[in-house]
Scaffold this motif. Structure first.
Motif, short mmCIF file in Angstrom:
data_model
loop_
_atom_site.label_atom_id
_atom_site.label_comp_id
_atom_site.label_asym_id
_atom_site.label_seq_id
_atom_site.Cartn_x
_atom_site.Cartn_y
_atom_site.Cartn_z
N TRP A 55 0.85 -1.19 0.00
CA TRP A 55 0.00 0.00 0.00
C TRP A 55 0.89 1.25 0.00
CZ3 TRP A 55 -4.47 1.68 -1.31
CH2 TRP A 55 -4.96 2.89 -0.84
N PHE A 63 -8.53 1.53 -1.18
CA PHE A 63 -7.97 0.60 -0.20
C PHE A 63 -8.66 -0.75 -0.22
CE2 PHE A 63 -7.11 -1.15 4.05
CZ PHE A 63 -5.73 -1.03 4.07
N TRP A 66 -7.33 -2.59 -3.06
CA TRP A 66 -5.95 -3.01 -2.76
C TRP A 66 -5.94 -4.24 -1.86
CZ3 TRP A 66 -3.48 -3.40 1.98
CH2 TRP A 66 -2.13 -3.79 1.91
N VAL A 347 0.21 2.83 7.12
CA VAL A 347 -1.03 2.27 6.57
C VAL A 347 -2.21 2.63 7.45
CG1 VAL A 347 -2.25 0.17 5.93
CG2 VAL A 347 0.19 0.40 5.41
#
Length: 385
Positions: A55, A63, A66, A347
Motif C-alpha cells: 500500500w 484501499f 488493494w 497504513v
C-alpha cells in the motif's frame, strides 16, 4: 609434458574450502557463498525487492480494492487451496470443569486431508463470549504445541514439559487458561509437526518442506490455511460472539496471528508478540532465518517480489492490531522492527485509524511473552473486542 592425476572429490572440496577461508577461491574466482550462508550477490537481490504491491507503492488507490488484490497475491503464494466446502464435523470429548471455565477437546477437520485435536476453553456463564484463537510458537520444541499455551489436563505426560515452557517464556502462566478465566472462549490446536501431529525432529523440517513443494503444496501455506479455518470454526460456534474474535500468538504464533488476520475477515483483531520485521533487515549474516529449518514454516515462495511482512499484515487494516517486540530480542534486529513499525503506522494512518494500532518495543526484554506483556495484551483485548 607430465600427466597430472585427477583430483579426488575430497581433495577438491578441502582445497576449495581453504581458498574461500583465505579470502579467495580456487582459480581466482570470487566466493559464491558468504556469511550466513548468503550468496555473495545477496545485496543486489535485496535491492531488487521493491515490494511493488505494498500500500503506497501499488498503483491501486482504493484501499478495499488493494486489500482484495494483496490478499489474492498472498493466497496464490500459499500453494494450498481454501477449504470452504469441507465441513468441520466437530467431535467434542474430554470435558472437565476448571476454575471459572470448562475445558474440553474438539477434533475437527481443518482441511479435507486430516482431522486435528484442539483444546477448547469456555468461560462459565450464558455467553455468547468473545473468543481468542491462540497460536503456539515454534521454539524448536515439538513434543508440545497447544500445550505451551493451554494446561494439558488431558495428558499428564506432557504437563511437566508444558510447565517448564511456561516458566521459560510466559512467567509460569498458561496464557489460554488466563484468557478463559477473563471471559474468553479459547481455541488452540497443534500445527503440523507439534504435539499430537508430531513430534518432528528439528533437522527434518527442511525435508518435510521439500516434500510439500515436490507435491505441489507448501508447509507454510498449510499452516496459514489451517489457522484461517480455525478462526472460521470459532466464528461458527454458538457460544462465541462472531464479531469479537481475535488471534493472539507469540514468536511463530505471532507471525501466524497477523497472517491469519490478513487472510480472513472472521478475525476482528490480532495481537502479535515478538514476530515483526522488515524482510531485508532480517536477511543479514547471523540471523536465525538463514539457517533454514524453522523458516520453512513462514516461507511463501515468490511473495517478497510483491509484499514485505508488514505489507501482508496491513491487509488487516484498519482492524485493531497489536505488535510487541523485545528490544533485546536477538531474532529481530532493531532496524527491522523499526522499518516494519513505520510501514504499519503509515497504513493505519492512511485509514485514519492510527489509534487502533498498538506498537511497542520493550527495551529490557528479549524473546519472551512475560506476565506484564500479557497483562497489557489482556487489557487491550478487553478494550478492542
Amino acid at each position: 609434458m607430465s600427466v597430472r592425476e585427477p583430483v579426488g572429490r575430497r581433495a577438491f572440496v578441502v582445497g576449495t574450502g581453504a581458498a574461500l577461508l583465505a579470502g579467495g577461491a580456487a582459480g581466482g574466482a570470487r566466493a559464491a557463498v558468504v556469511d550466513g550462508p548468503l550468496p555473495d550477490f545477496h545485496p543486489a537481490l535485496k535491492q531488487a525487492l521493491t515490494f511493488p504491491l505494498a500500500w503506497g507503492n501499488s498503483p491501486i488507490r482504493d484501499f478495499r480494492a488493494w486489500r482484495r488484490a494483496a490478499r489474492a497475491t498472498v493466497e496464490e503464494a500459499l500453494l494450498v487451496d481454501r477449504e470452504d466446502g469441507t465441513p468441520y464435523a466437530p467431535e467434542f470429548h474430554g470435558r472437565t470443569e476448571q476454575d471459572g471455565y470448562t475445558a474440553e477437546l474438539v477434533t475437527l477437520s481443518l482441511t479435507r486431508h486430516e482431522r486435528v485435536r484442539a483444546a477448547l476453553l469456555t468461560p462459565h456463564g450464558p455467553g455468547p463470549f468473545p473468543a481468542v484463537l491462540l497460536l503456539h510458537d515454534h521454539g524448536a520444541k515439538f513434543d508440545i504445541g497447544k500445550e505451551k499455551l493451554v494446561r494439558p489436563w488431558y495428558d499428564a505426560g506432557r504437563l511437566a514439559s508444558a510447565q517448564a515452557w511456561t516458566q521459560k517464556y510466559f512467567s509460569g502462566r498458561f496464557v489460554g487458561d488466563e484468557l478463559a478465566r477473563r471471559g474468553y472462549v479459547v481455541l488452540a490446536a497443534d500445527a503440523l509437526g507439534w504435539g499430537d501431529r508430531g513430534p518432528l525432529a528439528y533437522d527434518q523440517q527442511q525435508a518435510l518442506a521439500s516434500t510439500f513443494y515436490h507435491l505441489g503444496s507448501s508447509l507454510a501455506g498449510l499452516m496459514a490455511r489451517e489457522d484461517a479455518r480455525a478462526a472460521g470454526f470459532l466464528a461458527r460456534l454458538e457460544r462465541v460472539d462472531r464479531r469479537r474474535i481475535a488471534a493472539v500468538g507469540f514468536s511463530m504464533g505471532a507471525f501466524r496471528a497477523w497472517q491469519a488476520a490478513a487472510l480472513t475477515d472472521d478475525l476482528a483483531a490480532a495481537a502479535a508478540v515478538c514476530w515483526m520485521t522488515g524482510l531485508k533487515e532480517m536477511m543479514v549474516p547471523g540471523n536465525n532465518t538463514l539457517r533454514g529449518q524453522s523458516s520453512y514454516y513462514m516461507l511463501h515462495p515468490g511473495l517478497p517480489r510483491h509484499l514485505d511482512f508488514p505489507d501482508v499484515a496491513s491487509i488487516a487494516a484498519p482492524r485493531p492490531m497489536l505488535f510487541f517486540d523485545g528490544g533485546l530480542d536477538p531474532l529481530f534486529p532493531a532496524d527491522g522492527v523499526r522499518t516494519a513499525h513505520e510501514k504499519l503506522r503509515a497504513v493505519w494512518r492512511s485509514r485514519h485509524a492510527e489509534e487502533r494500532l498498538h506498537l511497542r518495543t520493550w527495551p529490557d526484554l528479549g524473546h519472551v511473552f512475560v506476565d506484564r506483556m500479557q497483562d497489557e495484551v489482556f487489557t487491550w483485548l478487553d478494550r478492542v473486542l
